[in-house]
Write an enzyme that holds these catalytic residues in place. Sequence first.
Site, mmCIF file in Angstrom:
data_model
loop_
_atom_site.group_PDB
_atom_site.id
_atom_site.type_symbol
_atom_site.label_atom_id
_atom_site.label_comp_id
_atom_site.label_asym_id
_atom_site.label_seq_id
_atom_site.Cartn_x
_atom_site.Cartn_y
_atom_site.Cartn_z
ATOM 1 C CE LYS A 1 -8.496 -11.129 -0.733
ATOM 2 N NZ LYS A 1 -7.926 -10.756 0.583
ATOM 3 C CE LYS B 1 -3.848 -2.147 2.120
ATOM 4 N NZ LYS B 1 -5.041 -2.108 3.400
ATOM 5 C CE LYS C 1 -14.766 -5.199 1.337
ATOM 6 N NZ LYS C 1 -14.659 -4.498 2.918
#
Length: 355
Positions: free
Chosen positions: A218, A115, A221
Amino acid sequence: MSEFKPLVFSGVQPTGNLHLGNYLGAIRKFVALQENNDCIYCVVDLHAITAQLVHEDMPGQIRSIAAAFIASGIDPKKHIVFNQSAVPQHAELAWIFNCVARIGWMERMTQFKDKSGGKNAEQMSLGLLAYPSLMAADILVYRGTHVPVGDDQKQHLELARDIAQKFNIDFSDHIRRTGYGVDIKVGDEPVHAYFPMVEPLIGGPAPRVMSLREGTKKMSKSDASDLSRINLMDDADTISKKIRKAKTDPDALPSEVDGLKGRAEADNLVGIYAALSDKTKQDVLGEFGGQQFSVFKPALVDLAVTVLAPISGEMRRLMDDTTHIDGILRDGGERARMRAEVTMKQVREIVGFLQ
């Protein structure tokens, strides 16, 4: 206490729409585990602000996660369902754990590296760096012993164990003096521990559900393409459209699991079918091996709609009148605070704070 009482804890962040990966990788496990375990399930809203500080509808997202828990079959009367920020003891224990943990431990976390992008680490919030301490506190403020997690969360569980072990060793004399400890072994080493060594619960044919558009990514969202995921609130037509458009390859399905190697999209769809039907991948290939995706995809559509339609319908009903959900969260928060405060009173005594 001569041993740690088994307790399952897990949580889901209220960020974005819940999807099939969340259901198969987490919520379905939560439902199964409640049959034979004491369970605490949390909407981790404090974690949500590490990824995005300002949310337009945090209450709505919290309620949506809680609705998914209930619609999927979690019993909030026998167990506890609540939102994290309602129990301030999570943050209190996380601060103590910040002082126990080492900066190097946090910087080695794969998710932080991903991140922060490495070079951008100095621009990231302190919360993003330190949130594994909060995750450890979420579990250990209840002295939780088991956590259902996906493969990508194993590293955080290992860190929770490291924090628990360091606390137990650093405060070993204090723990023994207060009489709150339990004799355990960490490897071959005997330890008089206050916190248990948390164990991950990983399993099932689809512990990690991948994107419908790219089988090596993966299901997420945050993916820009809504076709990459099946949302729990999708209706039957939308589920059908997404599965029929899911990326595949031109070959027939193999008859053996080894034949899925190098075929990420095929492996993903077979894994989803296996998980939704409570079968193994080999069982699925025994039924569909040698057949084309033109046969397999409609069968997967029927199965997915059968399993997910009742959940999405109940979620909509619960979200139409939030009074019931709010009452469940309020009751769960009160019960969770009572449990967490028992731990924190003892931790304050062990650390040496005046109370």
